[in-house]
Design a protein around this motif. Structure first.
Motif, PDB file in Angstrom:
ATOM      1  N   ALA A 192     -13.697   7.025  -5.019  1.00  0.00           N
ATOM      2  CA  ALA A 192     -14.669   6.106  -5.611  1.00  0.00           C
ATOM      3  C   ALA A 192     -14.780   6.369  -7.108  1.00  0.00           C
ATOM      4  N   GLY A 208      -7.442   3.632  -5.593  1.00  0.00           N
ATOM      5  CA  GLY A 208      -8.390   3.334  -4.539  1.00  0.00           C
ATOM      6  C   GLY A 208      -8.626   4.457  -3.556  1.00  0.00           C
ATOM      7  N   MET A 264       0.818  -1.207   0.000  1.00  0.00           N
ATOM      8  CA  MET A 264       0.000   0.000   0.000  1.00  0.00           C
ATOM      9  C   MET A 264       0.856   1.262   0.000  1.00  0.00           C
ATOM     10  N   GLU A 319     -11.783   3.472 -16.483  1.00  0.00           N
ATOM     11  CA  GLU A 319     -11.106   3.371 -15.187  1.00  0.00           C
ATOM     12  C   GLU A 319     -11.257   1.993 -14.548  1.00  0.00           C
ATOM     13  N   ILE A 342      -8.537   7.440  -8.379  1.00  0.00           N
ATOM     14  CA  ILE A 342      -9.530   6.359  -8.508  1.00  0.00           C
ATOM     15  C   ILE A 342      -8.841   5.020  -8.706  1.00  0.00           C
ATOM     16  N   THR A 343      -7.833   4.988  -9.595  1.00  0.00           N
ATOM     17  CA  THR A 343      -7.137   3.723  -9.863  1.00  0.00           C
ATOM     18  C   THR A 343      -6.354   3.245  -8.641  1.00  0.00           C
ATOM     19  N   ARG A 352      -3.517   1.092 -14.046  1.00  0.00           N
ATOM     20  CA  ARG A 352      -2.733   1.299 -12.839  1.00  0.00           C
ATOM     21  C   ARG A 352      -2.072   2.672 -12.859  1.00  0.00           C
TER      22      ARG A 352
END
Length: 421
Positions: A212, A209, A1, A74, A206-207, A79
């Motif tokens: 939304a 995370g 992450m 999307e 968005i990609t 990525r």
């Protein structure tokens, strides 16, 4: 992450760098005619444009939605490194065309970069072909034509309305009109081009995370994109300002007013509809239209031809660079690092090359001598047969240039410098 968070940060910084290059690349769209006619001093012009670009960034998010959720799917496995590669390709093409002084499309460089990187990474399923055709390709063809026709009509109307007035009586009004219309173009540019970077950053979030799907750009994204494009605008893309203001046609204040007004209306209407058009193509089309609209006006078709070629190459060229970058970036951390290092090296080399013959606010209105005269273009010759130049004005090799003796015309060392191209 943590890796994804760091990568998203790199993408955001790269997107803001692209936004910065977009600003100085496209300053000419709003201010070239105003600077070339002397309506505003160069530094004042770019400062005003920078402020209005910042304001325009807050007025709409329709174009940003087109970028973040329209052209690229999307949900197809895009990525952050793909977006990074697309931005690198767009930045490299922007700087190459800036070095050449060609007003190519920063928007199409961005679209080409994103599409090329996406095709390499996830294939055709990642690109919404319908959106590309309807919101990119069709506006790319239609917008400069519409702006050119509008500017031609506006120029002819402007000269007709003022035909019985002395030039000194209308000079102040045209100067005020140019400043107002240039301000409108700058505002319109902020509503369209600044949003493209907002859309890219939103897509990256968005990609990764962090947002939304289908989310609107957060306020900090809007503010940072607006500030980046405003700073780039203030620094001024003087090379392209020279091409737009002096290289396409010899612009008089009425033409500048008509061209800017026609361009601003076209851009604002497109922003409202969510069309991510090229403001560069719109403004270039308007300038050419203003040259055709003035009786005896000259359009340098060789310069216009080089611009059109650059427009046609922008999407595929940026796409190819980004495709290569995406291939490398997909290899892992070392690939992403390699793309970053190569991108920085290329940008540094372009900047070093630009310092050999610098163009800035002190010499932006100078016209480089032409080594040999070009014959009158077929299009211009045909138009002047229908609408001959006014008395005392010639276009190539005769004794006067817009009523000024050729020997005394500013920035015109020889009659050859005003040959119709």
């Amino acid at each position: 992450m943590e890796h994804i968070t760091l990568l998203i940060g790199i993408v955001i910084v790269t997107a803001l760098v692209f936004d910065f290059t977009n600003g100085f690349h496209d300053t000419a769209n709003a201010m070239a005619t105003t600077i070339s006619t002397g309506a505003l001093k160069p530094k004042i012009a770019v400062a005003m444009s920078a402020v209005l670009n910042l304001v325009g960034a807050f007025l709409s998010v329709e174009v940003a939605k087109t970028i973040s959720g329209g052209i690229i799917d999307e949900g197809a496995g895009i990525r952050p490194e793909v977006i990074f590669a697309g931005l690198v390709g767009a930045i490299v093409w922007n700087l190459l065309t800036w070095l050449a002084g060609l007003p190519s499309s920063s928007s199409h460089a961005l679209f080409g970069g994103l599409i090329g990187a996406t095709l390499v990474s996830v294939g055709t399923s990642g690109v919404n072909a319908d959106a590309v055709v309807m919101k990119v390709l069709i506006p790319a063809v239609a917008a400069p034509i519409v702006a050119g026709i509008a500017a031609t009509a506006a120029t002819r109307l402007t000269y007709r309305l003022a035909r019985h007035r002395a030039e000194e009586d209308t000079a102040k009004g045209y100067r005020a009109g140019q400043i107002a219309s240039a301000a409108l173009v700058s505002l319109a540019h902020g509503t369209n081009d600044a949003q493209k970077t907002m859309g890219v950053i939103t897509l990256a979030l968005i990609t990764g995370g962090a947002l939304a799907p289908q989310a609107d750009p957060p306020m900090w994204v809007i503010a940072s994109a607006g500030l980046a494009i405003a700073l780039g605008t203030y620094l001024g893309g003087w090379r392209i300002i020279r091409t737009m203001g002096k290289g396409i046609t010899d612009i008089q204040p009425p033409q500048g007013f008509a061209a800017q007004t026609g361009a601003a209306v076209t851009i604002l209407a497109s922003s409202h509809l969510g069309f991510a058009l090229s403001t560069t193509q719109v403004c270039s089309g308007a300038v050419m239209g203003s040259g055709l609209g003035r009786k005896g006006g000259v359009v340098r078709w060789s310069t216009a031809g080089r611009m059109v070629i650059a427009w046609g190459l922008t999407l595929p060229a940026a796409g190819l660079v980004s495709a290569g970058a995406a291939f490398l970036a997909g290899q892992g951390d070392w690939g992403i690092t390699t793309v970053a290092v190569l991108g920085l090296a290329i940008c540094g080399a372009i900047w070093a090359a630009s310092r050999r013959k610098p163009v800035d606010s002190s010499n932006v209105n100078d016209v480089a001598p032409v080594e040999s005269a070009e014959p009158a273009g077929v299009v211009t010759a045909a138009l002047q047969t229908v609408s001959p130049p006014p008395a005392g004005t010639t276009t190539a090799g005769a004794g006067t240039i817009d009523g000024i003796p050729a020997q005394a015309a500013p920035h015109s060392p020889t009659p050859a410098t005003t040959a119709v191209r």
